[in-house]
Design an enzyme around this catalytic site. Structure first.
Site, PDB file in Angstrom:
ATOM      1  N   GLU A 135       1.690  -1.697   2.099  1.00  0.00           N
ATOM      2  CA  GLU A 135       1.550  -1.133   0.711  1.00  0.00           C
ATOM      3  C   GLU A 135       1.763   0.280   0.585  1.00  0.00           C
ATOM      4  O   GLU A 135       1.215   0.995  -0.062  1.00  0.00           O
ATOM      5  CB  GLU A 135       0.110  -1.783  -0.090  1.00  0.00           C
ATOM      6  CG  GLU A 135      -0.146  -2.990   0.282  1.00  0.00           C
ATOM      7  CD  GLU A 135      -1.428  -3.347  -0.390  1.00  0.00           C
ATOM      8  OE1 GLU A 135      -2.092  -2.713  -0.793  1.00  0.00           O
ATOM      9  OE2 GLU A 135      -1.748  -4.701  -0.464  1.00  0.00           O
ATOM     10  N   CYS A 136       2.573   0.845   1.277  1.00  0.00           N
ATOM     11  CA  CYS A 136       2.810   2.109   1.414  1.00  0.00           C
ATOM     12  C   CYS A 136       4.263   2.542   0.975  1.00  0.00           C
ATOM     13  O   CYS A 136       5.398   1.524   0.949  1.00  0.00           O
ATOM     14  CB  CYS A 136       2.969   2.854   3.032  1.00  0.00           C
ATOM     15  SG  CYS A 136       3.380   4.492   3.139  1.00  0.00           S
TER      16      CYS A 136
END
Length: 205
Positions: A79-80
């Site tokens: 989720e970067c």
């Protein structure tokens, strides 16, 4: 008072691999000390190939199997903002990993921005569904702080890797290890996996 006269003689011999023999004689007792002297260089107890991990399927992963390969190690997150680098990582692995001389190893970690919150099953499902990841992925680890995984201790401590102390700055920081298990350098998280510097290193140019 009875006075003892001690005579100390030092004999050095190379016939049995360098021994120092100390003979101490007194009026009443004769002591003999025999101790080997080791002039050999100690084996490196911090070899890259001594490291181990658990892969994302829960199986042991020995780094001894990496001998002869150039290795890129990268801490990943799902989720970067840098998560799309999975695409370049997979393309790099498919292009250069086919000959067995190059490998990428991913270490999911939730240390930065809590951007890898999932379980191992969720992580590998995400990687395969969205990016077709086929390079080895390890179980989720910690890459900084007191609970840092041993692999990342080796990567970030000069006393272990013999090269430099490093701080992991964010997800997708890359480490390059040569085919002899020697630490080469670390690459910034924002540097893409297909950066010319990395390509030249893989190709040996």
């Amino acid at each position: 008072m009875k006075i003892k006269i001690i005579t100390l003689s030092l004999f050095v011999t190379t016939l049995t691999g360098y021994y120092l023999k100390f003979y101490t004689q007194t009026l009443n007792v004769n002591f003999r000390f025999n101790k080997p002297v080791n002039f050999k260089i100690q084996k490196n107890m911090h070899s890259f190939y001594d490291l181990t991990a658990i892969d994302i399927q829960g199986k042991d992963f020995s780094f001894a199997q990496l001998k002869g390969k150039k290795v890129m190690i990268v801490n990943t997150a799902s989720e970067c903002g840098l998560t799309p680098q999975y695409k370049e990582l997979e393309a790099l692995y498919k292009k250069y990993g086919a000959n067995g001389k190059f490998i990428i190893i991913g270490f999911p970690a939730n240390d930065f921005g809590s951007q890898e919150p999932g379980t191992n099953e969720q992580i590998i499902g995400f990687c395969q569904k969205n990016y077709g990841v086929s390079f080895p992925m390890m179980s989720k680890v910690t890459v900084k702080g007191d609970n840092k995984h041993p692999v990342y201790k080796w990567l970030t401590q000069k006393s272990l890797n013999g090269k430099e102390d490093v701080e992991i700055s964010w997800n997708f920081q890359k480490f390059l290890i040569d085919e002899n298990g020697q630490y080469i350098k670390t690459i910034s998280p924002r540097t893409l996996p297909n950066d010319p510097e990395i390509i030249k290193w893989i190709e040996g140019k």
